[in-house]
Design an enzyme around this catalytic site. Structure first.
Site, PDB file in Angstrom:
ATOM      1  N   GLY A   8       0.815  -1.201   0.000  1.00 53.93           N
ATOM      2  CA  GLY A   8       0.000   0.000   0.000  1.00 53.93           C
ATOM      3  C   GLY A   8       0.851   1.255   0.000  1.00 53.93           C
ATOM      4  N   CYS A   9       0.237   2.383  -0.331  1.00 53.34           N
ATOM      5  CA  CYS A   9       0.976   3.643  -0.452  1.00 53.34           C
ATOM      6  C   CYS A   9       1.486   4.145   0.894  1.00 53.34           C
ATOM      7  CB  CYS A   9       0.126   4.689  -1.153  1.00 53.34           C
ATOM      8  SG  CYS A   9      -1.522   4.926  -0.459  1.00 53.34           S
ATOM      9  N   TYR A  10       0.602   4.225   1.892  1.00 49.91           N
ATOM     10  CA  TYR A  10       1.048   4.637   3.228  1.00 49.91           C
ATOM     11  C   TYR A  10       2.089   3.657   3.764  1.00 49.91           C
ATOM     12  CZ  TYR A  10      -2.417   8.336   4.241  1.00 49.91           C
ATOM     13  OH  TYR A  10      -3.151   9.494   4.262  1.00 49.91           O
ATOM     14  N   ALA A  12       5.638   4.321   2.154  1.00 52.00           N
ATOM     15  CA  ALA A  12       6.310   5.507   2.696  1.00 52.00           C
ATOM     16  C   ALA A  12       6.774   5.278   4.128  1.00 52.00           C
ATOM     17  CB  ALA A  12       5.376   6.709   2.620  1.00 52.00           C
TER      18      ALA A  12
END
Length: 341
Positions: free
Chosen positions: A145-147, A150
């Site tokens: 996932g994106c979160y 990061a």
């Protein structure tokens, strides 16, 4: 090679399609709609792509016959059902949804409020955190996932090297509205987001368990994280500000070495001490830029990580996994430049 793409109409799917079209090892991209029964023109749903292509009805046998692999850029819950024929045939899949990221079925159901894939299928999936693992030799990749991307990249050097109190991790993450997808909601309505900041899913975001799952692989003593998410009044980009308490004996040099050693040979991650990145420098690219600093007074470490949520947080990392899976050049199809100004 020929590749299939299921789910081109979403934000991540349309970005992935553009990357595949310019990939040097991709001859053609065949598009499929997972709920379609008739052919639909791409122009009718995404005229801005200016491509005279068709979105074909969904048929697993047709996909496997006419492609060497398939990407799924669908909503959570879709591949739980649709992926079975591909896994049974060991047909290569890269899945941008969250269905196969978590190895515990009950955890998936708790966080996604959907039934998880069968355990025998979960066991065949590979969590494709491309800067730390390789998808070579795998046939089902669960794209992170994106979160999660990061946050994990920000914390990895500290957790892997056991430099922090594992109970002290706090993450303040902020995202543009494209991270919520195309589905209409009051939260992402222009009048609501413009000139506004909104917290949402505080300690309830579905990417939390995959972050903890990965951190535990590096340090089994990480029990949880404090995770806050904020919606920014912009389209693309994620900034994850992470905080953790350094162990008493840890020095600035220890922190510096951990980031240098972790990312010295990683092409798509840039880390710098005391230089904190902005979103503008990564939007439109597949890079993750990281700034970090140890506060000598509080002995807290702050790490700021920025990515483009649709590229490094989705389509770009999917291409990294694609390149690993088929032994292509690591940066093939990812020679991108920031969107400026």
């Amino acid at each position: 090679m020929n590749v299939g793409l299921v789910g081109v109409t979403g934000y991540s799917g349309s970005v992935l399609y553009e990357l595949l079209l310019q990939h040097p090892n991709v001859d053609s991209v065949n598009l499929y709609g997972h709920s379609q029964t008739e052919i639909k023109s791409l122009e009718s749903v995404l005229p801005q792509l200016r491509r005279r292509a068709n979105i074909l009805p969904y048929d697993p046998a047709d996909i496997m016959k006419n492609n060497q692999m398939v990407f799924f850029a669908t909503s959570a819950g879709v591949t739980t059902e649709l992926a079975k024929p591909f896994i049974d045939q060991d047909f290569p899949v890269i899945d941008l949804a969250g269905d196969f990221r978590l190895q515990a079925r009950d955890v998936y159901k708790h966080w996604y409020q959907k039934d998880a894939p069968e355990q025998k299928y979960l066991e065949k999936s590979h969590y494709g955190l491309a800067d730390f693992t390789s998808s070579k030799g795998t046939t089902y990749v669960a794209n992170p996932g994106c979160y999660a991307t990061a946050t994990i990249l920000a914390l990895a050097p500290l957790v892997k090297n056991h430099l922090i109190d594992p109970t002290s991790i706090v993450v303040d993450a902020k995202s543009g509205t494209s991270g919520a997808g195309k589905k209409l909601s009051e939260l992402t309505h222009f009048s609501q987001t413009n000139e506004n900041l909104q917290l949402y899913k505080v300690n309830h975001h579905q990417h939390i368990p995959e972050i903890v799952q990965q951190l535990k692989l590096w340090d089994k003593d990480v029990p949880y994280i404090q995770f806050t998410t904020t919606l920014l009044p912009l389209t693309r980009g994620i900034m994850a500000s992470c905080y953790a308490k350094a162990k008493p004996e840890i020095t600035e040099e220890d922190v510096r070495k951990s980031f240098q050693q972790t990312y010295s040979d990683v092409a798509f991650v840039n880390a710098a001490e005391g230089v904190f990145p902005t979103l503008k420098q990564v939007v439109g690219t597949n890079f993750c830029d990281i700034g970090y600093q140890l506060n000598p007074v509080t002995h807290q470490i702050v790490i700021v990580s920025v990515i483009d949520n649709l590229l490094k947080g989705a389509a770009g990392q999917a291409i990294q996994n694609f390149n690993q899976m088929f032994d292509y050049e690591p940066g093939a199809g990812l020679d991108l430049i920031p969107v400026l100004p």
